[in-house]
Scaffold this motif. Structure first.
Motif, PDB file in Angstrom:
ATOM      1  N   GLU A 283       0.826  -1.206   0.000  1.00  0.00           N
ATOM      2  CA  GLU A 283       0.000   0.000   0.000  1.00  0.00           C
ATOM      3  C   GLU A 283       0.858   1.252   0.000  1.00  0.00           C
ATOM      4  N   ARG A 284       1.910   1.270   0.807  1.00  0.00           N
ATOM      5  CA  ARG A 284       2.800   2.434   0.852  1.00  0.00           C
ATOM      6  C   ARG A 284       3.473   2.635  -0.506  1.00  0.00           C
ATOM      7  N   GLY A 285       3.902   1.548  -1.125  1.00  0.00           N
ATOM      8  CA  GLY A 285       4.543   1.651  -2.431  1.00  0.00           C
ATOM      9  C   GLY A 285       3.611   2.197  -3.497  1.00  0.00           C
TER      10      GLY A 285
ATOM     11  N   SER B 147       1.790   6.462  -6.995  1.00  0.00           N
ATOM     12  CA  SER B 147       0.686   7.209  -7.596  1.00  0.00           C
ATOM     13  C   SER B 147       0.815   8.708  -7.333  1.00  0.00           C
ATOM     14  N   THR B 148       1.277   9.086  -6.155  1.00  0.00           N
ATOM     15  CA  THR B 148       1.485  10.506  -5.860  1.00  0.00           C
ATOM     16  C   THR B 148       2.572  11.084  -6.755  1.00  0.00           C
ATOM     17  N   THR B 149       3.643  10.347  -6.936  1.00  0.00           N
ATOM     18  CA  THR B 149       4.736  10.810  -7.800  1.00  0.00           C
ATOM     19  C   THR B 149       4.268  10.972  -9.238  1.00  0.00           C
ATOM     20  N   ILE B 150       3.527   9.998  -9.742  1.00  0.00           N
ATOM     21  CA  ILE B 150       3.013  10.083 -11.118  1.00  0.00           C
ATOM     22  C   ILE B 150       2.065  11.262 -11.262  1.00  0.00           C
ATOM     23  N   PHE B 151       1.148  11.451 -10.302  1.00  0.00           N
ATOM     24  CA  PHE B 151       0.192  12.558 -10.356  1.00  0.00           C
ATOM     25  C   PHE B 151       0.907  13.901 -10.364  1.00  0.00           C
TER      26      PHE B 151
END
Length: 55
Positions: A27-29, A34-38
């Motif tokens: 989940e952390r990964g 996803s935050t980095t991609i966004f």
């Protein structure tokens, strides 16, 4: 492979703990990825990028 079975999967309690730890790190990964991609896709449009213009 047998050592892995004996350490992590032989007892139900360690099997459950292994699953919980795996889920936590997965989940952390996914969250970090996803935050980095966004933030990469929306660079320059986010509040942290444009707040200097409005403060």
């Amino acid at each position: 492979m047998k050592a892995l079975y004996n350490v992590l999967f032989k007892r139900t309690s360690t099997f459950a703990l292994t699953i919980m730890a795996s889920v936590f790190f997965f989940e952390r990964g996914v969250d970090v990825a996803s935050t980095t991609i966004f933030e990469t896709v929306n660079k320059g449009k986010l509040w942290k990028d444009i707040k200097d213009k409005y403060e």
